[in-house]
Design a protein around this motif. Structure first.
Motif, short mmCIF file in Angstrom:
data_model
loop_
_atom_site.label_atom_id
_atom_site.label_comp_id
_atom_site.label_asym_id
_atom_site.label_seq_id
_atom_site.Cartn_x
_atom_site.Cartn_y
_atom_site.Cartn_z
N ALA A 160 65.77 56.51 46.16
CA ALA A 160 66.08 55.29 45.41
C ALA A 160 65.76 55.46 43.93
CB ALA A 160 65.27 54.12 45.98
N ASP A 161 66.18 54.47 43.16
CA ASP A 161 65.93 54.37 41.74
C ASP A 161 64.54 53.73 41.55
OD1 ASP A 161 66.07 53.63 39.05
OD2 ASP A 161 67.34 51.88 39.47
N VAL A 162 63.57 54.57 41.19
CA VAL A 162 62.18 54.10 41.16
C VAL A 162 61.77 53.64 39.76
CG1 VAL A 162 59.76 54.79 41.47
CG2 VAL A 162 61.50 55.59 43.08
N LYS A 163 61.14 52.49 39.70
CA LYS A 163 60.59 51.96 38.45
C LYS A 163 59.07 51.89 38.63
CE LYS A 163 64.65 49.20 37.18
NZ LYS A 163 65.15 50.29 36.32
N LEU A 164 58.38 52.76 37.91
CA LEU A 164 56.93 52.90 38.09
C LEU A 164 56.15 51.90 37.24
CD1 LEU A 164 55.11 56.32 38.21
CD2 LEU A 164 54.29 54.54 36.65
N VAL A 165 55.09 51.36 37.84
CA VAL A 165 54.19 50.46 37.12
C VAL A 165 52.77 51.02 37.24
CG1 VAL A 165 53.31 48.09 36.91
CG2 VAL A 165 55.66 48.49 37.73
N GLY A 166 52.23 51.48 36.12
CA GLY A 166 50.90 52.08 36.18
C GLY A 166 50.29 52.18 34.80
N ILE A 167 49.12 52.81 34.74
CA ILE A 167 48.42 52.95 33.46
C ILE A 167 47.77 54.33 33.38
CG2 ILE A 167 46.24 51.97 34.29
CD1 ILE A 167 46.03 50.51 31.54
N VAL A 168 47.87 54.96 32.20
CA VAL A 168 47.20 56.25 31.98
C VAL A 168 46.53 56.24 30.62
CG1 VAL A 168 48.74 57.64 33.45
CG2 VAL A 168 49.35 57.27 31.05
N ASP A 225 52.90 66.49 32.95
CA ASP A 225 52.80 65.64 34.14
C ASP A 225 53.80 64.48 34.04
OD1 ASP A 225 50.86 67.12 35.51
OD2 ASP A 225 49.31 66.36 34.18
N GLU A 226 53.93 63.95 32.84
CA GLU A 226 54.95 62.92 32.63
C GLU A 226 56.32 63.53 32.94
OE1 GLU A 226 54.29 60.55 29.15
OE2 GLU A 226 56.43 60.03 28.99
N GLY A 227 56.48 64.80 32.55
CA GLY A 227 57.74 65.50 32.79
C GLY A 227 58.10 65.58 34.27
N ILE A 228 57.09 65.76 35.12
CA ILE A 228 57.35 65.83 36.57
C ILE A 228 58.00 64.53 37.04
CG2 ILE A 228 56.24 65.91 38.84
CD1 ILE A 228 54.08 67.72 37.60
N LEU A 229 57.47 63.42 36.54
CA LEU A 229 58.00 62.10 36.95
C LEU A 229 59.40 61.90 36.38
CD1 LEU A 229 54.67 60.12 36.37
CD2 LEU A 229 55.60 60.90 38.57
N GLY A 243 63.72 61.41 37.84
CA GLY A 243 64.51 60.21 37.52
C GLY A 243 63.71 58.92 37.60
N ILE A 244 62.38 59.04 37.57
CA ILE A 244 61.55 57.84 37.69
C ILE A 244 61.47 57.13 36.33
CG2 ILE A 244 59.17 57.05 38.16
CD1 ILE A 244 59.01 59.52 40.10
N ASP A 245 61.73 55.85 36.35
CA ASP A 245 61.70 55.03 35.14
C ASP A 245 60.24 54.78 34.75
OD1 ASP A 245 61.86 53.04 33.18
OD2 ASP A 245 63.43 51.91 34.22
N LEU A 246 59.86 55.22 33.56
CA LEU A 246 58.46 55.10 33.13
C LEU A 246 58.25 54.00 32.09
CD1 LEU A 246 57.34 58.85 32.94
CD2 LEU A 246 57.20 57.26 34.86
N THR A 247 59.24 53.12 31.98
CA THR A 247 59.08 52.00 31.04
C THR A 247 57.79 51.23 31.35
OG1 THR A 247 61.49 51.79 31.13
CG2 THR A 247 60.29 50.01 30.03
#
Lengths: 304, 304
Positions: free
Chosen positions: B40-48, B56-60, B64-68
């Protein structure tokens, strides 16, 4: 087809969170025979003392079990008692009085010697081997063992299972026997010891059938309430072996996947029923229709 | 279809009998997102924190994970470390440095608010509820929790799961939350708390899907070698939820058995791959063909 079942016929005392029974019919041979009798012509090989009650003998007779091979000798019947923890995942043995079972040295009656199938319950491996040697036309044989024999009589056990076509033990025993924690690796090591087919029981989680060409996972039935797990593994063995005997399988090495997988499910079915009442209570009243209904439930909750 | 995944993005230190990694990408949100991104089209919600590495951001991003919705704030990223026992059935936590995660208070970017699906990883139930409240057109949502929240914030957790369509927790957590040891009973109690569908994970033994009309057992894959079980449960969640999102299911209560059972198997498939290498190593390289091959293996070793 005739199936020899060799093992202990005993009296058990059992305490679970659901209650306590001071003394009731038990023993590996009893559970295996009662479960297998739903499918096959069972010939029991065991020993009891003078205290073995006619009503308990009656339970076996009512299930068509041939008792020609049940020796009755002076002394008392094997007595075991144990208590289960609140969640029933742990069992503490309170009493083990071998009594007449200490001198068990099974001799097959002549009518038993031509039986094509045998299942050896958990007894001294030398006795298991000795009975195997008396069979005149075996198609296939298998059996169970336990930590006590794996640790204490490893060489005799290795000699015994060399001649087995299949072995049916639990995960801890498989790890101890093979020296490998991983179940797939453990099954490979045990296969190299002789048995073509290795069935590893995982308690409430079911059992796995390993053959050189692949494996099959049978889940455990999710009971709404577990009354008494005593004998569940032996009932699994009875269902598994009884079904294969009923089908008249020539050779377990060449048996079809379909037959072996069905045997695994019938094993799981019988194990699940066993836990529904104390001791052999549920196996006594069980009929084939109920077994087939639960078999269908297994299909229902596993198919995708 | 878009799937919101909320949870921790972290650095992990892990020691297993196969080796030791001092610091690698981890966290529930990471595992769930990587597994779900296969479907699926994943929209991630988190904090770093500021130390979150571009690779590591590149892996996500590569998945195709949305990191907005991935906040970057001053300070350090959540760090956890643990060591597994020889058989990998027990895990000891060595370090838990919440760092910037202590102030996590997720706000959905406007483009996230219309996502139809959400999975809430194991974080404070009040935060899970808060994010749920920001969704404008939810089709269905579900999540995970842990002993810490069940014991420490039971009332808040009860308030949160009232609005969940499904819950995905392990057997110990289900027992603790419901007060019932028996899984069927536990699932009934939890169903009464809100979630229509209850999925109970049983570690290496697989998982069980409970719905009011029946249940489905998915076995665990028997790996030849388990390298690192960290993230396996989260990968299960990602596979399960990702597949349902891919199918565009309108409503989990009315989803077909076929879809839900397939989702369970895809969950198991993703959990099994996760254990094959340290951290997210295997999830990084995995492709859909490999997933479909293992799905077929599940069919093969369960059918009868």
């Amino acid at each position: 087809m005739s199936l020899l079942v060799v093992g202990s016929v005993a009296y058990d005392g059992v305490e679970t969170p659901h209650g306590k029974v001071e003394r009731m019919l038990g023993g590996s041979c009893t559970y295996i025979s009662l479960a297998a009798s739903q499918f096959a012509d069972v010939k029991l090989v065991g020993i009891v003392g003078e205290d073995f009650a006619p009503e308990d003998e009656g339970i076996l007779v009512d299930h068509g079990i041939d008792l020609t091979g049940l020796e009755k000798v002076p002394g008392k019947t094997f007595f075991w008692s144990g208590a289960y923890s609140q969640n029933m995942n742990e069992r503490t043995t309170l009493t083990t009085d071998l009594n007449v079972f200490a001198d068990f040295n099974p001799n097959l009656p002549s009518l038993y010697q031509s039986a094509p199938y045998a299942f050896f319950g958990n007894i001294h491996p030398a006795l298991q081997k000795q009975v195997r040697g008396q069979m005149k036309a075996p198609r296939f044989v298998g059996g169970d063992t336990m930590n006590f024999w794996i640790e204490g009589t490893r060489e005799e056990l290795r000699e015994t299972i060399k001649d087995w076509d299949f072995i049916l033990i639990n995960d801890e025993e498989a790890r101890l026997l093979s020296g490998d924690y991983n179940l797939r690796q453990a099954a490979k090591r045990i296969h190299e010891m002789g048995p073509h087919t290795v069935v590893i029981k995982r308690g409430e989680y079911g059992a796995v059938l390993f053959r050189p060409e692949g494996y099959f996972i049978a889940p455990g039935f999710l009971l709404e309430s577990v009354f008494d797990p005593t004998g569940a593994g032996d009932s699994f063995a009875g269902g598994f072996m009884g079904y294969l005997a009923e089908q008249g399988i020539e050779n377990i090495d060449q048996a079809s996947h379909a037959h072996l997988r069905k045997a695994m499910i019938y094993g799981s079915v019988m194990g699940s029923f066993c836990c529904e009442q104390f001791g052999v209570g549920r196996l006594r009243t069980l009929n084939r229709d109920e077994i087939e209904t639960r078999y269908k439930e297994f299909k229902e909750f596993t198919k995708f």
